[in-house]
Design a protein around this motif. Structure first.
Motif, PDB file in Angstrom:
ATOM      1  N   ARG A  26      22.700  47.152 -13.207  1.00  0.00           N
ATOM      2  CA  ARG A  26      22.062  48.419 -12.850  1.00  0.00           C
ATOM      3  C   ARG A  26      20.757  48.533 -13.620  1.00  0.00           C
ATOM      4  N   ASN A  27      19.698  48.815 -12.886  1.00  0.00           N
ATOM      5  CA  ASN A  27      18.354  48.979 -13.473  1.00  0.00           C
ATOM      6  C   ASN A  27      17.918  47.731 -14.237  1.00  0.00           C
ATOM      7  N   CYS A  28      18.193  46.572 -13.662  1.00  0.00           N
ATOM      8  CA  CYS A  28      17.841  45.315 -14.320  1.00  0.00           C
ATOM      9  C   CYS A  28      16.620  44.681 -13.669  1.00  0.00           C
ATOM     10  N   GLU A  77      29.270  44.627 -17.397  1.00  0.00           N
ATOM     11  CA  GLU A  77      28.266  45.536 -16.871  1.00  0.00           C
ATOM     12  C   GLU A  77      26.963  45.396 -17.659  1.00  0.00           C
ATOM     13  N   SER A 119      17.749  47.380  -9.013  1.00  0.00           N
ATOM     14  CA  SER A 119      17.250  46.248  -9.793  1.00  0.00           C
ATOM     15  C   SER A 119      16.111  45.576  -9.051  1.00  0.00           C
ATOM     16  N   VAL A 135      23.136  46.961 -18.010  1.00  0.00           N
ATOM     17  CA  VAL A 135      22.318  48.131 -17.698  1.00  0.00           C
ATOM     18  C   VAL A 135      20.987  47.997 -18.434  1.00  0.00           C
ATOM     19  N   ASP A 136      19.897  48.212 -17.679  1.00  0.00           N
ATOM     20  CA  ASP A 136      18.548  48.193 -18.258  1.00  0.00           C
ATOM     21  C   ASP A 136      18.248  46.888 -18.991  1.00  0.00           C
TER      22      ASP A 136
END
Length: 91
Positions: free
Chosen positions: A21-23, A2, A42, A4-5
């Motif tokens: 997620r949020n990439c 996973e 993303s 994230v960011d």
């Protein structure tokens, strides 16, 4: 795995089996062989795909059977149902 960011720039990114997620993706090559992938919220800028495994073989088979234009029509029908109406392919 996973992610994230995360920011990915100028690298190859394996999609199979990963969650993003949020990439942010910029100037990347997405490597994809048909496995599960999750991507939410993303952003992508300047990217390309490199297909592998059974997915690559399947796409190549479609190309051999139907040629570029008809293969793209088949894929478009799958990704945008109803967008192009009925597709008739003569072999």
């Amino acid at each position: 795995m996973e992610y994230v960011d995360q920011r990915f720039e100028g690298v190859n990114v394996t999609l199979d089996g990963n969650s993003f997620r949020n990439c942010i993706f910029r100037d990347v090559i997405f490597e994809y062989a048909g496995g599960p992938v999750e991507m939410t919220n993303s952003n992508m800028d300047r990217f390309s795909f490199q297909f592998g495994g059974d997915l690559a073989q399947g796409l190549f088979t479609l190309y051999q059977l139907f040629g570029t234009d008809n293969m793209l029509a088949i894929l478009r029908g799958y990704t945008e149902p109803g967008a192009g109406g009925d597709v008739t392919i003569q072999v």
